[in-house]
Design an enzyme around this catalytic site. Structure first.
Site, PDB file in Angstrom:
ATOM      1  N   GLY A 136       0.837  -1.193   0.000  1.00 29.01           N
ATOM      2  CA  GLY A 136       0.000   0.000   0.000  1.00 29.01           C
ATOM      3  C   GLY A 136       0.868   1.238   0.000  1.00 29.01           C
ATOM      4  CB  CYS A 137       0.093   4.588   1.260  1.00 28.44           C
ATOM      5  SG  CYS A 137       0.862   6.146   1.661  1.00 28.44           S
ATOM      6  CG  PHE A 138       5.904   5.124  -0.569  1.00 25.57           C
ATOM      7  CD1 PHE A 138       5.406   6.375  -0.254  1.00 25.57           C
ATOM      8  CD2 PHE A 138       6.452   4.950  -1.829  1.00 25.57           C
ATOM      9  CE1 PHE A 138       5.458   7.434  -1.149  1.00 25.57           C
ATOM     10  CE2 PHE A 138       6.522   5.997  -2.737  1.00 25.57           C
ATOM     11  CZ  PHE A 138       6.013   7.244  -2.388  1.00 25.57           C
ATOM     12  CD1 TRP A 139       4.447   8.893   2.013  1.00 25.54           C
ATOM     13  CD2 TRP A 139       2.335   9.602   2.203  1.00 25.54           C
ATOM     14  NE1 TRP A 139       4.252   9.881   1.086  1.00 25.54           N
ATOM     15  CE2 TRP A 139       2.963  10.339   1.176  1.00 25.54           C
ATOM     16  CE3 TRP A 139       1.010   9.871   2.502  1.00 25.54           C
ATOM     17  CZ2 TRP A 139       2.307  11.330   0.459  1.00 25.54           C
ATOM     18  CZ3 TRP A 139       0.358  10.863   1.782  1.00 25.54           C
ATOM     19  CH2 TRP A 139       1.006  11.580   0.769  1.00 25.54           C
TER      20      TRP A 139
END
Length: 171
Positions: free
Chosen positions: A8-11
């Site tokens: 998913g979102c790398f953040w």
């Protein structure tokens, strides 16, 4: 040693591994796509087939690859194809990019164990693929959560996920 995960979102993924003992560095970036030097905009538009990933440099004497797999699978949903929460698209697919045969074998075995144990109601769709060129994300993505704690996405999605991880990880 290196490990590369797309979940998913790398953040979201970056901050989890930043808080993992034995992980020396965590870099957000892109892997698995068809063109060189992809930009965030191109990846988010789905134009490149890249996945948002984090690439870890870790100390095997402090944390094993298997432990990193355990953390990875516990902190994202490996049963949704091309989706994590509200983030939809191939750039958010669940994937372990392996750097050697031992990592490939460990990832395949780990997924088989999840399936056999019934850990999830739905089948695990996480891909296991060879690591290819890692393209580091733009500077403003680095350490995103820590640099932007007031961002609504960080406050609503990442902060609770991090708190849950830290509570479980410490115990």
């Amino acid at each position: 040693m290196k490990a590369t995960f797309g979940g998913g979102c790398f953040w979201c993924t970056e901050v989890i591994f930043q808080n993992t003992d034995g992980v020396n560095t965590v870099l957000p970036g892109y892997m698995g796509g068809k063109n060189d030097h992809p930009t965030y905009k191109e990846v988010c538009n789905g134009d490149t087939d890249h996945v948002e990933v984090v690439q870890l440099d870790f100390d095997e004497e402090k944390v094993s690859f298997e432990e990193l797999l355990k953390i990875f699978f516990k902190t994202h949903n490996p049963t949704t194809l091309n989706r994590q929460g509200n983030d939809v698209g191939t750039q958010y697919r669940s994937v372990v990019f392996y750097h050697d045969d031992a990592q490939k074998e460990a990832a395949v075995k780990f997924i088989q164990g999840l399936e056999e144990s019934g850990a999830f109601e739905d089948p695990v769709v996480t891909a296991v693929e060879p690591a290819v060129t890692f393209w580091e994300a733009e500077d403003y993505h680095h350490d995103y959560f820590n640099q932007n704690p007031g961002n609504p996405f960080c406050a609503a999605v990442i902060a609770p996920k991090l708190q849950k991880f830290l509570k479980e990880y410490k115990s």
